[in-house]
Design a protein around this motif. Structure first.
Motif, mmCIF file in Angstrom:
data_model
loop_
_atom_site.group_PDB
_atom_site.id
_atom_site.type_symbol
_atom_site.label_atom_id
_atom_site.label_comp_id
_atom_site.label_asym_id
_atom_site.label_seq_id
_atom_site.Cartn_x
_atom_site.Cartn_y
_atom_site.Cartn_z
ATOM 1 N N MET A 193 52.211 -20.604 -8.345
ATOM 2 C CA MET A 193 51.701 -19.526 -7.535
ATOM 3 C C MET A 193 50.198 -19.731 -7.322
ATOM 4 S SD MET A 193 52.467 -15.605 -8.246
ATOM 5 C CE MET A 193 52.395 -14.491 -6.943
ATOM 6 N N ALA A 194 49.737 -19.559 -6.091
ATOM 7 C CA ALA A 194 48.334 -19.787 -5.746
ATOM 8 C C ALA A 194 47.457 -18.639 -6.240
ATOM 9 C CB ALA A 194 48.197 -19.924 -4.241
ATOM 10 N N SER A 195 46.244 -18.972 -6.577
ATOM 11 C CA SER A 195 45.318 -17.939 -7.046
ATOM 12 C C SER A 195 44.793 -17.131 -5.861
ATOM 13 C CB SER A 195 44.159 -18.576 -7.794
ATOM 14 O OG SER A 195 43.334 -19.276 -6.881
ATOM 15 N N ALA A 196 44.233 -15.984 -6.170
ATOM 16 C CA ALA A 196 43.693 -15.115 -5.120
ATOM 17 C C ALA A 196 42.541 -15.797 -4.395
ATOM 18 C CB ALA A 196 43.247 -13.788 -5.713
ATOM 19 N N GLY A 197 41.736 -16.567 -5.108
ATOM 20 C CA GLY A 197 40.628 -17.285 -4.488
ATOM 21 C C GLY A 197 41.104 -18.325 -3.490
ATOM 22 N N ALA A 198 42.180 -19.032 -3.848
ATOM 23 C CA ALA A 198 42.736 -20.046 -2.951
ATOM 24 C C ALA A 198 43.325 -19.387 -1.702
ATOM 25 C CB ALA A 198 43.794 -20.875 -3.664
ATOM 26 N N GLU A 199 43.976 -18.247 -1.884
ATOM 27 C CA GLU A 199 44.545 -17.534 -0.738
ATOM 28 C C GLU A 199 43.441 -17.014 0.176
ATOM 29 O OE1 GLU A 199 47.259 -14.513 -1.964
ATOM 30 O OE2 GLU A 199 48.469 -15.918 -3.127
ATOM 31 N N LEU A 200 42.381 -16.503 -0.414
ATOM 32 C CA LEU A 200 41.252 -16.012 0.372
ATOM 33 C C LEU A 200 40.618 -17.151 1.161
ATOM 34 C CD1 LEU A 200 39.446 -13.634 1.107
ATOM 35 C CD2 LEU A 200 38.059 -14.195 -0.886
ATOM 36 N N LEU A 256 37.557 -17.061 14.690
ATOM 37 C CA LEU A 256 37.772 -15.767 15.335
ATOM 38 C C LEU A 256 36.657 -14.790 14.991
ATOM 39 C CD1 LEU A 256 41.594 -15.402 14.686
ATOM 40 C CD2 LEU A 256 40.479 -16.033 16.814
ATOM 41 N N LEU A 257 36.270 -14.775 13.725
ATOM 42 C CA LEU A 257 35.195 -13.888 13.299
ATOM 43 C C LEU A 257 33.874 -14.262 13.967
ATOM 44 C CD1 LEU A 257 36.026 -13.698 9.500
ATOM 45 C CD2 LEU A 257 36.313 -11.884 11.176
ATOM 46 N N LEU A 258 33.582 -15.536 14.024
ATOM 47 C CA LEU A 258 32.345 -15.990 14.644
ATOM 48 C C LEU A 258 32.328 -15.645 16.130
ATOM 49 C CD1 LEU A 258 29.683 -17.510 14.345
ATOM 50 C CD2 LEU A 258 30.942 -19.608 14.892
ATOM 51 N N GLY A 259 33.416 -15.882 16.815
ATOM 52 C CA GLY A 259 33.500 -15.549 18.232
ATOM 53 C C GLY A 259 33.315 -14.066 18.483
ATOM 54 N N ASN A 260 33.914 -13.251 17.656
ATOM 55 C CA ASN A 260 33.792 -11.805 17.805
ATOM 56 C C ASN A 260 32.360 -11.349 17.546
ATOM 57 O OD1 ASN A 260 34.501 -9.171 18.199
ATOM 58 N ND2 ASN A 260 36.053 -9.116 16.624
ATOM 59 N N ILE A 261 31.716 -11.907 16.546
ATOM 60 C CA ILE A 261 30.328 -11.552 16.247
ATOM 61 C C ILE A 261 29.417 -11.927 17.409
ATOM 62 C CG2 ILE A 261 28.358 -12.156 14.784
ATOM 63 C CD1 ILE A 261 30.419 -12.331 12.458
ATOM 64 N N VAL A 262 29.581 -13.125 17.938
ATOM 65 C CA VAL A 262 28.745 -13.569 19.057
ATOM 66 C C VAL A 262 28.993 -12.702 20.292
ATOM 67 C CG1 VAL A 262 28.363 -15.487 20.668
ATOM 68 C CG2 VAL A 262 28.503 -15.925 18.224
ATOM 69 N N GLU A 263 30.232 -12.373 20.540
ATOM 70 C CA GLU A 263 30.573 -11.554 21.699
ATOM 71 C C GLU A 263 29.933 -10.166 21.612
ATOM 72 O OE1 GLU A 263 34.596 -10.263 24.082
ATOM 73 O OE2 GLU A 263 34.757 -11.081 22.069
ATOM 74 N N TRP A 264 30.035 -9.516 20.474
ATOM 75 C CA TRP A 264 29.449 -8.180 20.330
ATOM 76 C C TRP A 264 27.932 -8.252 20.309
ATOM 77 C CZ3 TRP A 264 31.720 -4.046 21.788
ATOM 78 C CH2 TRP A 264 33.105 -3.992 21.777
ATOM 79 N N TYR A 265 27.376 -9.346 19.824
ATOM 80 C CA TYR A 265 25.925 -9.530 19.894
ATOM 81 C C TYR A 265 25.491 -9.596 21.350
ATOM 82 C CZ TYR A 265 21.335 -11.654 19.438
ATOM 83 O OH TYR A 265 20.003 -11.920 19.548
ATOM 84 N N GLU A 266 26.242 -10.312 22.168
ATOM 85 C CA GLU A 266 25.931 -10.409 23.597
ATOM 86 C C GLU A 266 25.956 -9.030 24.248
ATOM 87 O OE1 GLU A 266 27.944 -11.947 27.732
ATOM 88 O OE2 GLU A 266 28.912 -12.431 25.838
ATOM 89 N N PHE A 267 26.964 -8.231 23.937
ATOM 90 C CA PHE A 267 27.039 -6.886 24.499
ATOM 91 C C PHE A 267 25.851 -6.043 24.057
ATOM 92 C CE2 PHE A 267 31.863 -7.379 24.650
ATOM 93 C CZ PHE A 267 31.825 -7.775 25.981
ATOM 94 N N ALA A 268 25.449 -6.169 22.794
ATOM 95 C CA ALA A 268 24.313 -5.403 22.291
ATOM 96 C C ALA A 268 23.021 -5.812 22.991
ATOM 97 C CB ALA A 268 24.184 -5.596 20.785
ATOM 98 N N GLN A 295 42.113 -19.861 2.234
ATOM 99 C CA GLN A 295 43.036 -20.195 3.336
ATOM 100 C C GLN A 295 42.855 -19.228 4.498
ATOM 101 O OE1 GLN A 295 43.871 -23.433 2.647
ATOM 102 N NE2 GLN A 295 45.706 -22.836 3.753
ATOM 103 N N VAL A 296 42.751 -17.945 4.197
ATOM 104 C CA VAL A 296 42.542 -16.954 5.247
ATOM 105 C C VAL A 296 41.216 -17.210 5.951
ATOM 106 C CG1 VAL A 296 42.119 -14.494 5.672
ATOM 107 C CG2 VAL A 296 43.995 -15.191 4.190
ATOM 108 N N PHE A 297 40.182 -17.487 5.194
ATOM 109 C CA PHE A 297 38.874 -17.766 5.781
ATOM 110 C C PHE A 297 38.918 -19.008 6.657
ATOM 111 C CE2 PHE A 297 34.594 -19.612 5.679
ATOM 112 C CZ PHE A 297 33.900 -18.569 6.258
#
Length: 75
Positions: free
Chosen positions: A1-8, A18-30, A10-12
């Motif tokens: 069974m994978a540890s929580a750190g390894a799962e985190l 996606l997170l970077l794109g969203n941050i840049v997009e909302w920065y542009e709107f601001a 993988q998600v990252f």
């Protein structure tokens, strides 16, 4: 069974772009919202409606671009 750190990690790895794109997009709107007064004066000949129509077009273009690029990416 994978540890929580390894799962985190993988998600990252999957979602960092996606997170970077969203941050840049909302920065542009601001930035656009912050510069609306300058844009109104120097680019839209004093038309606040023109500035906010330009701002609203970006919100319309996002889903249309997502649909088009999603279709192209799935081909």
């Amino acid at each position: 069974m994978a540890s929580a750190g390894a799962e985190l990690w993988q998600v990252f790895k999957v979602y960092w772009s996606l997170l970077l794109g969203n941050i840049v997009e909302w920065y542009e709107f601001a930035v656009y919202g912050h510069l609306a007064v300058y844009l109104e004066k120097h680019f839209f000949q004093g038309s606040a409606v023109g500035v906010w129509l330009g701002f609203s077009l970006t919100f319309l273009a996002r889903p249309l671009g997502g649909i088009l690029l999603g279709w192209v990416g799935d081909r």
